[in-house]
Scaffold this motif. Structure first.
Motif, PDB file in Angstrom:
ATOM      1  N   ILE A  42       5.332  12.922  -5.435  1.00 44.80           N
ATOM      2  CA  ILE A  42       4.587  11.444  -4.571  1.00 44.80           C
ATOM      3  C   ILE A  42       5.380  11.187  -2.770  1.00 44.80           C
ATOM      4  O   ILE A  42       6.502  10.834  -3.422  1.00 44.80           O
ATOM      5  N   ILE A  43       5.068  11.184  -2.446  1.00 45.18           N
ATOM      6  CA  ILE A  43       5.705  10.655  -1.009  1.00 45.18           C
ATOM      7  C   ILE A  43       5.255   9.116  -1.102  1.00 45.18           C
ATOM      8  O   ILE A  43       3.729   9.128  -0.261  1.00 45.18           O
ATOM      9  N   GLU A  44       5.468   8.175  -0.688  1.00 43.11           N
ATOM     10  CA  GLU A  44       5.908   6.516   0.049  1.00 43.11           C
ATOM     11  C   GLU A  44       5.892   6.848   1.267  1.00 43.11           C
ATOM     12  O   GLU A  44       6.850   6.771   1.627  1.00 43.11           O
ATOM     13  N   ALA A  45       4.911   7.484   2.603  1.00 41.75           N
ATOM     14  CA  ALA A  45       5.339   7.280   3.767  1.00 41.75           C
ATOM     15  C   ALA A  45       5.392   6.401   4.151  1.00 41.75           C
ATOM     16  O   ALA A  45       5.474   6.212   5.495  1.00 41.75           O
ATOM     17  N   GLY A  46       4.920   4.962   3.909  1.00 36.52           N
ATOM     18  CA  GLY A  46       5.568   4.142   4.801  1.00 36.52           C
ATOM     19  C   GLY A  46       4.414   2.326   4.523  1.00 36.52           C
ATOM     20  O   GLY A  46       4.485   2.177   3.280  1.00 36.52           O
ATOM     21  N   PHE A  47       4.696   1.879   5.759  1.00 36.20           N
ATOM     22  CA  PHE A  47       3.967   0.687   5.278  1.00 36.20           C
ATOM     23  C   PHE A  47       2.630  -0.024   6.401  1.00 36.20           C
ATOM     24  O   PHE A  47       2.894  -0.161   7.342  1.00 36.20           O
ATOM     25  N   PRO A  48       1.611   0.902   5.635  1.00 38.20           N
ATOM     26  CA  PRO A  48       0.823   0.797   7.238  1.00 38.20           C
ATOM     27  C   PRO A  48       0.363  -0.495   7.984  1.00 38.20           C
ATOM     28  O   PRO A  48       0.672  -0.465   9.082  1.00 38.20           O
ATOM     29  N   GLU A  52       1.307  -0.702  14.449  1.00 40.14           N
ATOM     30  CA  GLU A  52       0.626   0.246  14.419  1.00 40.14           C
ATOM     31  C   GLU A  52       1.045   1.800  14.300  1.00 40.14           C
ATOM     32  O   GLU A  52       0.537   2.976  13.848  1.00 40.14           O
ATOM     33  N   GLY A  53       2.674   2.426  14.951  1.00 41.73           N
ATOM     34  CA  GLY A  53       3.346   2.797  14.630  1.00 41.73           C
ATOM     35  C   GLY A  53       3.267   3.578  13.719  1.00 41.73           C
ATOM     36  O   GLY A  53       3.055   4.907  13.331  1.00 41.73           O
ATOM     37  N   ASP A  54       3.238   2.463  12.442  1.00 42.38           N
ATOM     38  CA  ASP A  54       3.820   2.873  11.238  1.00 42.38           C
ATOM     39  C   ASP A  54       1.999   3.402  10.650  1.00 42.38           C
ATOM     40  O   ASP A  54       2.387   4.386   9.436  1.00 42.38           O
ATOM     41  N   PHE A  55       1.618   3.046  10.588  1.00 31.85           N
ATOM     42  CA  PHE A  55      -0.161   3.552  10.168  1.00 31.85           C
ATOM     43  C   PHE A  55      -0.394   5.000  10.974  1.00 31.85           C
ATOM     44  O   PHE A  55      -0.869   6.216   9.652  1.00 31.85           O
ATOM     45  N   GLN A  56      -0.075   5.342  12.311  1.00 29.10           N
ATOM     46  CA  GLN A  56      -0.519   6.549  12.854  1.00 29.10           C
ATOM     47  C   GLN A  56       0.290   7.259  12.038  1.00 29.10           C
ATOM     48  O   GLN A  56       0.205   8.549  11.704  1.00 29.10           O
ATOM     49  N   SER A  57       1.772   7.277  11.799  1.00 30.97           N
ATOM     50  CA  SER A  57       3.081   8.322  11.147  1.00 30.97           C
ATOM     51  C   SER A  57       2.164   8.004   9.680  1.00 30.97           C
ATOM     52  O   SER A  57       1.950   9.566   8.995  1.00 30.97           O
ATOM     53  N   VAL A  58       1.981   7.526   9.044  1.00 31.39           N
ATOM     54  CA  VAL A  58       1.156   7.485   7.290  1.00 31.39           C
ATOM     55  C   VAL A  58      -0.032   8.478   7.393  1.00 31.39           C
ATOM     56  O   VAL A  58      -0.199   9.107   6.715  1.00 31.39           O
ATOM     57  N   LYS A  59      -1.190   7.994   8.374  1.00 35.49           N
ATOM     58  CA  LYS A  59      -2.530   8.625   8.601  1.00 35.49           C
ATOM     59  C   LYS A  59      -1.178  10.325   8.798  1.00 35.49           C
ATOM     60  O   LYS A  59      -2.332  11.594   8.561  1.00 35.49           O
ATOM     61  N   GLN A  60      -0.699  10.395   9.577  1.00 40.40           N
ATOM     62  CA  GLN A  60      -0.965  12.120   9.769  1.00 40.40           C
ATOM     63  C   GLN A  60       0.316  12.561   8.672  1.00 40.40           C
ATOM     64  O   GLN A  60       0.100  14.103   9.018  1.00 40.40           O
ATOM     65  N   VAL A  61       1.146  11.730   7.912  1.00 37.82           N
ATOM     66  CA  VAL A  61       1.336  12.772   7.015  1.00 37.82           C
ATOM     67  C   VAL A  61       0.359  12.446   6.100  1.00 37.82           C
ATOM     68  O   VAL A  61       0.486  13.787   5.414  1.00 37.82           O
ATOM     69  N   ALA A  62      -0.235  11.784   5.889  1.00 38.94           N
ATOM     70  CA  ALA A  62      -1.578  12.418   4.559  1.00 38.94           C
ATOM     71  C   ALA A  62      -2.157  13.416   5.026  1.00 38.94           C
ATOM     72  O   ALA A  62      -2.617  14.247   4.529  1.00 38.94           O
ATOM     73  N   THR A  63      -2.904  13.649   6.716  1.00 40.23           N
ATOM     74  CA  THR A  63      -3.495  14.518   7.236  1.00 40.23           C
ATOM     75  C   THR A  63      -2.863  16.040   6.848  1.00 40.23           C
ATOM     76  O   THR A  63      -3.564  16.687   6.164  1.00 40.23           O
ATOM     77  N   GLN A  64      -1.439  15.841   7.284  1.00 40.99           N
ATOM     78  CA  GLN A  64      -0.850  17.546   7.534  1.00 40.99           C
ATOM     79  C   GLN A  64       0.106  17.890   6.156  1.00 40.99           C
ATOM     80  O   GLN A  64       0.627  18.937   5.958  1.00 40.99           O
ATOM     81  N   ILE A  65       0.746  16.802   5.820  1.00 46.76           N
ATOM     82  CA  ILE A  65       1.009  17.253   4.965  1.00 46.76           C
ATOM     83  C   ILE A  65       0.855  16.893   3.386  1.00 46.76           C
ATOM     84  O   ILE A  65       1.205  17.927   2.801  1.00 46.76           O
ATOM     85  N   GLY A  66       0.095  15.890   3.178  1.00 38.94           N
ATOM     86  CA  GLY A  66      -0.875  15.679   1.854  1.00 38.94           C
ATOM     87  C   GLY A  66      -2.773  16.647   2.058  1.00 38.94           C
ATOM     88  O   GLY A  66      -3.221  16.482   1.554  1.00 38.94           O
ATOM     89  N   ASN A  67      -2.241  17.493   2.422  1.00 38.62           N
ATOM     90  CA  ASN A  67      -3.646  19.078   2.967  1.00 38.62           C
ATOM     91  C   ASN A  67      -3.580  19.587   2.139  1.00 38.62           C
ATOM     92  O   ASN A  67      -4.845  20.270   1.866  1.00 38.62           O
ATOM     93  N   THR A  68      -2.748  19.155   0.720  1.00 36.38           N
ATOM     94  CA  THR A  68      -2.948  20.455  -0.509  1.00 36.38           C
ATOM     95  C   THR A  68      -2.605  19.363  -1.771  1.00 36.38           C
ATOM     96  O   THR A  68      -2.337  17.854  -1.705  1.00 36.38           O
ATOM     97  N   SER A  69      -3.427  19.752  -2.753  1.00 40.34           N
ATOM     98  CA  SER A  69      -3.666  18.960  -3.903  1.00 40.34           C
ATOM     99  C   SER A  69      -2.140  18.551  -5.036  1.00 40.34           C
ATOM    100  O   SER A  69      -2.362  17.805  -5.840  1.00 40.34           O
ATOM    101  N   ASP A  70      -0.787  19.143  -4.479  1.00 36.93           N
ATOM    102  CA  ASP A  70      -0.056  19.372  -5.431  1.00 36.93           C
ATOM    103  C   ASP A  70       1.045  18.241  -5.178  1.00 36.93           C
ATOM    104  O   ASP A  70       1.998  18.277  -5.374  1.00 36.93           O
ATOM    105  N   ILE A  71       0.948  17.789  -3.793  1.00 41.56           N
ATOM    106  CA  ILE A  71       1.343  16.597  -3.824  1.00 41.56           C
ATOM    107  C   ILE A  71       0.660  14.785  -2.917  1.00 41.56           C
ATOM    108  O   ILE A  71      -0.550  15.033  -2.607  1.00 41.56           O
ATOM    109  N   MET A  72       1.180  13.869  -3.746  1.00 48.50           N
ATOM    110  CA  MET A  72       0.181  12.788  -3.526  1.00 48.50           C
ATOM    111  C   MET A  72       0.845  11.451  -2.303  1.00 48.50           C
ATOM    112  O   MET A  72       2.589  11.752  -2.429  1.00 48.50           O
TER     113      MET A  72
END
Length: 522
Positions: A42-48, A52-72
């Motif tokens: 599990i990756i805790e990507a931030g505090f959205p 706004e910057g942290d929200f966008q960072s978390v969103k990009q991590v979710a989109t680009q890193i979380g694009n497979t089911s093997d990581i939450m």
């Protein structure tokens, strides 16, 4: 089969709360990519909700890193609707997202921080979980300051939020107050009740290091039934930091006989991850830190070096290659014994008699006292100097004359025209160069690059103080890349500019040693 422990990495959230360690979106993505290589669960990507910057960072991590089911992918929220919505809207792009919320349970938090009654706080938590559950199936609830909470109230909170739909319960030692024995007892009691209530709910811990016991408390929690642990790379985090992921992982790996538990971490990526986090966040790793410190696998004591050369398990319980290093490092210093120095000379295929070695060893000690750390190329020169001094035939002249020695330097630092002039010897050759650069060190390294026969990339330059006072020693460490291989060299001097030049030439000479000595011995 041993029990699997889930690894929840909060480097990008709790770790980023260290003053000065803030990452931009591209740096966050680089760390997140490496965490995925490390195979955290599990990756805790931030505090959205924080910006706004942290929200966008978390969103990009979710989109680009979380694009497979093997990581939450998750992010932190307070137990309020706005925060929960921010987490949902940021992590919903991941294949396997989770909402993580936190609310205090200790009397200090309930009465002084929130100025509410325990019943009111309990109801806020229940309502928050119920709302989050309408958005996502996976919801983690953290009982902030759990280690200082009244047990009956802590349990009533956990019981209530599980009934409301929480799938993971996190028990934080928020201020590092816990001690291992008491924390273990707390986790044991909670785990027993949670598993009897709903065996599918994961019990987690999040330990801080204010008293230096974060890793110990985390391991004790695992021993007493915790399914998941929250950690950071290099143990970074608020105040004194968190439990270090690499320490927890290697403790479970090395002492699996005791803990009867394992992780699915790719251990060979531990050092890479440590270096990336340290570099991007600008936070140096303590040199003697367990697992990832520079000296964690370096041995300079003569007694230890002798034991290691006879049997590695005499002083080594983890093989450096397990975590992505090349091998252990026997550092030659004034504390090194004859066995270590003799072994280093033999590894360089230098053949001298025992009588000759004793004389060379005396010279070695004199050099080590002056230079602090002796490199392989220094050994070539020591042997050659001894043989010349005694008019003995030397088969090492060509090798000894292959190395560079700094004769003199001048560096001028100003904002308009930083420049450097160097004079370097290589055998009988004297080489000089004068150059300019964007700064004094850039000018110095540009000049040195003109007088040496190797062209490599300087990957990292680091300077630190070793001692205090007017005659303070400065230590320079550089990391260079040559033909795809990385080399690290250091030098110490009261003049940090000279230390920078000597570190550079130490790196050059280390590469030359490998070119001279048959590669089969390395």
């Amino acid at each position: 089969m041993t029990r699997k422990i889930w690894l929840f990495d909060t480097t990008l959230r709790d770790g980023e709360q260290v003053p000065g360690a803030k990452l931009n979106i591209y740096e966050k993505l680089e760390v997140a990519h490496q965490l995925k290589k490390l195979q955290v669960d599990i990756i805790e990507a931030g505090f959205p909700a924080s910006s706004e910057g942290d929200f966008q960072s978390v969103k990009q991590v979710a989109t680009q890193i979380g694009n497979t089911s093997d990581i939450m992918i998750t992010a932190l929220a307070r137990a309020v609707k706005g925060d929960i919505d921010a987490v949902y809207n940021a992590v919903k792009y991941a294949e396997n997202p989770m909402i993580h919320m936190v609310l205090g349970t200790s009397d200090i938090h309930v009465e002084k921080k929130f100025s509410k009654s325990k019943d009111q706080i309990l109801q806020i938590g229940i309502d928050a979980v119920k709302y989050a559950k309408t958005l996502m199936p996976q919801v983690q609830y953290s009982t902030e300051d759990a280690s200082r909470s009244d047990f009956d109230y802590l349990w009533s909170t956990i019981e209530a939020v599980i009934k409301a739909g929480a799938t993971m319960i996190n028990v934080p030692d928020t201020v590092g107050w816990a001690v291992p024995e008491q924390f273990g007892e707390l986790v044991y009691k909670l785990n027993d009740r949670i598993k009897n209530m709903n065996p599918d709910v994961l019990l987690s811990v999040h330990c801080h290091n204010d008293l230096g016991m974060a890793t110990a408390n985390t391991l004790q929690a695992i021993k007493n039934g915790a399914d998941k642990v929250e950690c950071t790379i290099n143990g970074i985090g608020e105040r004194a930091g968190n439990a270090a992921l690499e320490e927890v992982v290697m403790a479970l790996s090395t002492r699996g006989d005791y803990y009867d538990a394992h992780t699915t971490i790719n251990k060979k990526e531990i050092m890479n991850t440590s270096k990336i986090v340290s570099s991007l966040m600008g936070l140096d790793v303590q040199v003697n830190k367990a697992i990832t410190g520079d000296n964690a696998f370096a041995h300079s004591s003569g007694i230890h070096q002798d034991g290691l050369l006879k049997s590695r398990d005499a002083y080594e319980i983890i093989h450096p290659t397990e975590i992505g290093l090349d091998d252990m490092e026997l550092v030659l210093t004034a504390r090194s014994g004859r066995h270590a120095v003799r072994n280093a000379i033999q590894n360089l295929t230098i053949d001298i008699t025992d009588e000759q070695f004793e004389a060379v060893f005396k010279d070695f000690l004199d050099l080590a006292d002056a230079k602090k750390e002796v490199y392989d190329h220094d050994l070539f020169i020591l042997v050659d100097n001894y043989l010349h001094r005694n008019n003995e035939a030397s088969s090492f002249m060509q090798q000894a004359e292959s190395f560079y020695v700094l004769d003199d330097l001048q560096v001028i630092s100003n904002p308009i025209f930083p420049s450097a002039t160097v004079q370097v010897s290589k055998g009988d050759q004297v080489r000089k160069a004068s150059t300019v650069g964007t700064g004094p060190i850039d000018a110095l390294y540009t000049a040195l690059n003109e007088v040496v026969d190797l062209d490599f990339d300087v990957m990292e330059y680091k300077i630190s103080s070793v001692t205090r006072g007017k005659e303070a020693l400065g230590k320079v460490k550089i990391q260079v890349k040559y033909e795809g291989k990385t080399y690290i060299a250091k030098a110490t001097h009261t003049d940090v500019i000279r230390a920078s030049a000597e570190a550079y030439l130490n790196a050059v000479n280390t590469i030359l040693v490998e070119q001279i000595v048959p590669s089969t011995i390395f």
